[in-house]
Scaffold this motif. Structure first.
Motif, PDB file in Angstrom:
ATOM      1  N   GLU A 100      -2.411  16.789 -49.704  1.00 57.91           N
ATOM      2  CA  GLU A 100      -2.523  15.405 -48.263  1.00 57.91           C
ATOM      3  C   GLU A 100      -1.469  15.891 -47.728  1.00 57.91           C
ATOM      4  OE1 GLU A 100      -0.890  12.557 -50.363  1.00 57.91           O
ATOM      5  OE2 GLU A 100      -2.812  11.757 -51.719  1.00 57.91           O
ATOM      6  N   ALA A 101      -0.956  16.597 -47.341  1.00 60.32           N
ATOM      7  CA  ALA A 101      -0.060  17.416 -45.983  1.00 60.32           C
ATOM      8  C   ALA A 101      -1.054  18.611 -45.625  1.00 60.32           C
ATOM      9  CB  ALA A 101       1.101  18.350 -46.571  1.00 60.32           C
ATOM     10  N   GLY A 102      -1.928  18.343 -45.948  1.00 63.60           N
ATOM     11  CA  GLY A 102      -3.076  19.596 -44.968  1.00 63.60           C
ATOM     12  C   GLY A 102      -2.695  21.358 -45.342  1.00 63.60           C
ATOM     13  N   HIS A 103      -1.750  21.564 -46.501  1.00 64.02           N
ATOM     14  CA  HIS A 103      -1.510  22.441 -47.451  1.00 64.02           C
ATOM     15  C   HIS A 103      -3.037  22.975 -48.171  1.00 64.02           C
ATOM     16  CE1 HIS A 103       1.699  23.085 -44.942  1.00 64.02           C
ATOM     17  NE2 HIS A 103       2.639  21.877 -45.855  1.00 64.02           N
ATOM     18  N   GLU A 104      -3.400  24.337 -48.169  1.00 65.12           N
ATOM     19  CA  GLU A 104      -4.085  24.844 -49.137  1.00 65.12           C
ATOM     20  C   GLU A 104      -3.251  24.818 -50.428  1.00 65.12           C
ATOM     21  OE1 GLU A 104      -7.224  28.134 -50.549  1.00 65.12           O
ATOM     22  OE2 GLU A 104      -6.213  28.667 -48.841  1.00 65.12           O
ATOM     23  N   ALA A 105      -3.630  24.126 -51.774  1.00 66.65           N
ATOM     24  CA  ALA A 105      -2.692  23.810 -52.829  1.00 66.65           C
ATOM     25  C   ALA A 105      -3.820  24.906 -53.510  1.00 66.65           C
ATOM     26  CB  ALA A 105      -2.200  22.958 -53.052  1.00 66.65           C
ATOM     27  N   VAL A 106      -3.378  25.467 -54.768  1.00 61.30           N
ATOM     28  CA  VAL A 106      -3.994  26.050 -55.659  1.00 61.30           C
ATOM     29  C   VAL A 106      -3.399  25.866 -57.069  1.00 61.30           C
ATOM     30  CG1 VAL A 106      -5.047  27.993 -56.009  1.00 61.30           C
ATOM     31  CG2 VAL A 106      -5.186  27.115 -54.145  1.00 61.30           C
ATOM     32  N   GLY A 159       0.158  19.698 -64.472  1.00 63.86           N
ATOM     33  CA  GLY A 159       0.362  19.133 -65.980  1.00 63.86           C
ATOM     34  C   GLY A 159       1.005  17.974 -64.975  1.00 63.86           C
ATOM     35  N   LEU A 160       1.583  16.655 -65.863  1.00 62.85           N
ATOM     36  CA  LEU A 160       2.585  16.173 -64.832  1.00 62.85           C
ATOM     37  C   LEU A 160       3.454  15.805 -63.004  1.00 62.85           C
ATOM     38  CD1 LEU A 160       4.065  13.146 -65.296  1.00 62.85           C
ATOM     39  CD2 LEU A 160       5.742  13.369 -65.900  1.00 62.85           C
ATOM     40  N   ILE A 161       4.313  16.806 -63.267  1.00 62.29           N
ATOM     41  CA  ILE A 161       4.398  17.399 -62.035  1.00 62.29           C
ATOM     42  C   ILE A 161       3.361  18.168 -61.096  1.00 62.29           C
ATOM     43  CG2 ILE A 161       7.153  18.658 -61.346  1.00 62.29           C
ATOM     44  CD1 ILE A 161       7.067  15.373 -62.412  1.00 62.29           C
ATOM     45  N   GLY A 162       3.056  18.670 -61.540  1.00 61.45           N
ATOM     46  CA  GLY A 162       2.530  20.016 -61.287  1.00 61.45           C
ATOM     47  C   GLY A 162       1.246  19.644 -60.277  1.00 61.45           C
ATOM     48  N   SER A 163       0.061  18.330 -61.012  1.00 61.06           N
ATOM     49  CA  SER A 163      -1.479  18.019 -60.417  1.00 61.06           C
ATOM     50  C   SER A 163      -0.194  17.031 -58.678  1.00 61.06           C
ATOM     51  CB  SER A 163      -1.987  17.026 -61.712  1.00 61.06           C
ATOM     52  OG  SER A 163      -0.795  16.104 -61.800  1.00 61.06           O
ATOM     53  N   GLN A 164       0.690  16.516 -59.660  1.00 63.02           N
ATOM     54  CA  GLN A 164       0.782  15.439 -58.229  1.00 63.02           C
ATOM     55  C   GLN A 164       1.439  16.196 -56.733  1.00 63.02           C
ATOM     56  OE1 GLN A 164       3.616  11.944 -59.227  1.00 63.02           O
ATOM     57  NE2 GLN A 164       3.495  12.633 -61.499  1.00 63.02           N
ATOM     58  N   VAL A 165       2.217  18.001 -57.678  1.00 63.34           N
ATOM     59  CA  VAL A 165       2.525  18.796 -55.946  1.00 63.34           C
ATOM     60  C   VAL A 165       1.482  18.921 -55.790  1.00 63.34           C
ATOM     61  CG1 VAL A 165       3.407  20.871 -55.586  1.00 63.34           C
ATOM     62  CG2 VAL A 165       4.778  19.388 -57.542  1.00 63.34           C
ATOM     63  N   VAL A 166       0.658  19.353 -56.767  1.00 65.50           N
ATOM     64  CA  VAL A 166      -0.744  19.621 -55.534  1.00 65.50           C
ATOM     65  C   VAL A 166      -1.920  18.622 -54.713  1.00 65.50           C
ATOM     66  CG1 VAL A 166      -3.454  20.351 -56.121  1.00 65.50           C
ATOM     67  CG2 VAL A 166      -1.440  21.112 -57.425  1.00 65.50           C
ATOM     68  N   ARG A 167      -1.530  17.872 -55.357  1.00 68.69           N
ATOM     69  CA  ARG A 167      -2.290  16.379 -54.721  1.00 68.69           C
ATOM     70  C   ARG A 167      -1.814  16.277 -53.295  1.00 68.69           C
ATOM     71  NH1 ARG A 167      -2.436  12.940 -58.228  1.00 68.69           N
ATOM     72  NH2 ARG A 167      -0.674  11.505 -57.953  1.00 68.69           N
ATOM     73  N   LYS A 168       0.567  15.909 -53.374  1.00 65.95           N
ATOM     74  CA  LYS A 168       0.860  16.045 -52.511  1.00 65.95           C
ATOM     75  C   LYS A 168       0.972  17.338 -51.205  1.00 65.95           C
ATOM     76  CE  LYS A 168       5.397  14.133 -51.734  1.00 65.95           C
ATOM     77  NZ  LYS A 168       4.696  12.806 -50.766  1.00 65.95           N
ATOM     78  N   LEU A 169       1.478  18.412 -51.176  1.00 63.94           N
ATOM     79  CA  LEU A 169       0.422  19.518 -50.512  1.00 63.94           C
ATOM     80  C   LEU A 169      -1.031  19.267 -49.866  1.00 63.94           C
ATOM     81  CD1 LEU A 169       2.175  22.253 -52.726  1.00 63.94           C
ATOM     82  CD2 LEU A 169       2.713  21.477 -50.353  1.00 63.94           C
ATOM     83  N   MET A 173      -0.773  26.554 -44.703  1.00 63.46           N
ATOM     84  CA  MET A 173       0.143  27.420 -45.902  1.00 63.46           C
ATOM     85  C   MET A 173      -0.458  26.893 -47.019  1.00 63.46           C
ATOM     86  SD  MET A 173       4.381  26.939 -47.001  1.00 63.46           S
ATOM     87  CE  MET A 173       4.507  26.911 -45.096  1.00 63.46           C
ATOM     88  N   LYS A 174      -0.863  28.842 -48.100  1.00 59.86           N
ATOM     89  CA  LYS A 174      -1.437  28.874 -49.229  1.00 59.86           C
ATOM     90  C   LYS A 174       0.294  28.694 -50.307  1.00 59.86           C
ATOM     91  CE  LYS A 174      -4.735  30.799 -52.082  1.00 59.86           C
ATOM     92  NZ  LYS A 174      -5.846  32.282 -52.630  1.00 59.86           N
ATOM     93  N   VAL A 175      -0.299  27.585 -51.143  1.00 60.29           N
ATOM     94  CA  VAL A 175       0.924  27.719 -52.405  1.00 60.29           C
ATOM     95  C   VAL A 175      -0.034  27.626 -53.559  1.00 60.29           C
ATOM     96  CG1 VAL A 175       2.632  26.384 -53.172  1.00 60.29           C
ATOM     97  CG2 VAL A 175       2.282  25.731 -50.971  1.00 60.29           C
ATOM     98  N   THR A 176       0.201  27.994 -54.261  1.00 63.88           N
ATOM     99  CA  THR A 176      -0.129  28.219 -55.626  1.00 63.88           C
ATOM    100  C   THR A 176       0.782  27.416 -56.303  1.00 63.88           C
ATOM    101  OG1 THR A 176      -0.983  30.540 -55.318  1.00 63.88           O
ATOM    102  CG2 THR A 176      -1.109  29.904 -57.332  1.00 63.88           C
ATOM    103  N   VAL A 177       0.039  26.807 -57.054  1.00 68.90           N
ATOM    104  CA  VAL A 177       1.124  26.368 -57.976  1.00 68.90           C
ATOM    105  C   VAL A 177       0.826  26.182 -59.401  1.00 68.90           C
ATOM    106  CG1 VAL A 177       2.030  23.552 -58.685  1.00 68.90           C
ATOM    107  CG2 VAL A 177       0.778  24.594 -56.722  1.00 68.90           C
ATOM    108  N   ILE A 178       2.454  26.539 -60.044  1.00 69.35           N
ATOM    109  CA  ILE A 178       2.140  26.912 -61.392  1.00 69.35           C
ATOM    110  C   ILE A 178       1.940  25.936 -62.294  1.00 69.35           C
ATOM    111  CG2 ILE A 178       2.676  28.941 -63.254  1.00 69.35           C
ATOM    112  CD1 ILE A 178       1.904  29.937 -61.079  1.00 69.35           C
TER     113      ILE A 178
END
Length: 246
Positions: free
Chosen positions: A22-28, A10-20, A1-6
């Protein structure tokens, strides 16, 4: 799954990207530093190309009345770009009780953002979180001086940023809620009590004076900031987090 993180740097966004990731998603991550301007819309089409999901954790640069224009413009631009890109799920991070505190400009702005998302063309989810542990020091600093801290007794149920991230990722990787999920910390406190616990852990000897006119949270009435009976309670306790942070 490709997820774009707007707001993905930032504090939350960077961790969301990392966690996605790590779960095998494409996080941008999408942010000014990656060439995305939410106000003008520049770079949005490129950032959303091929995205299945958009997670929006971008924040207004101010908490005053200007935040209304920020969220109106950015949400409108993001929904239009998402529709052009064929995005199937728009996720926004918001605040528990946000629609019950119209006297706060920032809360009215976030409520407007939620309304635009609901009325938009794309299936959506809203994750409403309580105040972050990481912001308690800032809240204390707003109404303190060298000798005294003044805080209202507003009920709050703060939570760790990492638990907010986990909730956002869980919702983003599931089916659209077309509704709201409330998430909150495991323990409720009066804000003045939270201040005393924080200062004691930091070996700060200043007294906390209960002042129900102090700071922005003084404008909040009742227990609207703690999440209702349907709130998903996060695992991390404030005092455990404080001990590990200091």
């Amino acid at each position: 799954m490709k997820v774009t993180v707007i707001g993905g740097t930032g504090l939350i966004g960077s961790q969301v990207v990392r966690k996605l990731t790590e779960a095998g998603h494409e996080a941008v991550p999408a942010a000014p530093s990656t060439g995305v301007d939410l106000i003008s819309g520049a770079g949005l089409d490129q950032a959303l190309a091929g995205a299945d999901v958009v997670v929006n954790v971008a924040n207004s640069p101010t908490f005053d009345e200007a935040s209304l224009d920020f969220f109106r413009t950015t949400m409108t631009n993001l929904l239009a770009a998402g529709e052009r890109a064929g995005v199937g799920h728009q996720v926004v991070l918001s605040i528990v009780g946000v629609d019950q505190v119209p006297q706060l400009d920032y809360y009215r702005a976030k409520t407007l953002q939620e309304e635009l998302l609901r009325q938009g063309p794309t299936p959506y989810s809203i994750v409403r979180a309580t105040q972050f542990f990481e912001f308690v020091d800032a809240i204390i600093s707003w109404t303190s001086d060298d000798s005294t801290v003044r805080l209202p007794a507003t009920p709050v149920r703060p939570m760790a940023a990492a638990d907010v991230v986990a909730a956002v990722v869980d919702v983003a990787t599931g089916a659209p809620l077309n509704g709201i999920r409330n998430v909150a910390g495991p323990d409720a406190y009066a804000l003045d009590e939270l201040g005393r616990i924080t200062l004691a852990t930091q070996h700060d000897g200043r007294p906390v004076v209960t002042d129900d006119s102090a700071g922005m949270f003084a404008l909040v009435t009742g227990d609207v900031l703690i999440g209702g009976p349907d709130a998903h309670l996060a695992p991390t306790r404030y005092q455990d987090w404080l001990q590990s942070a200091h």
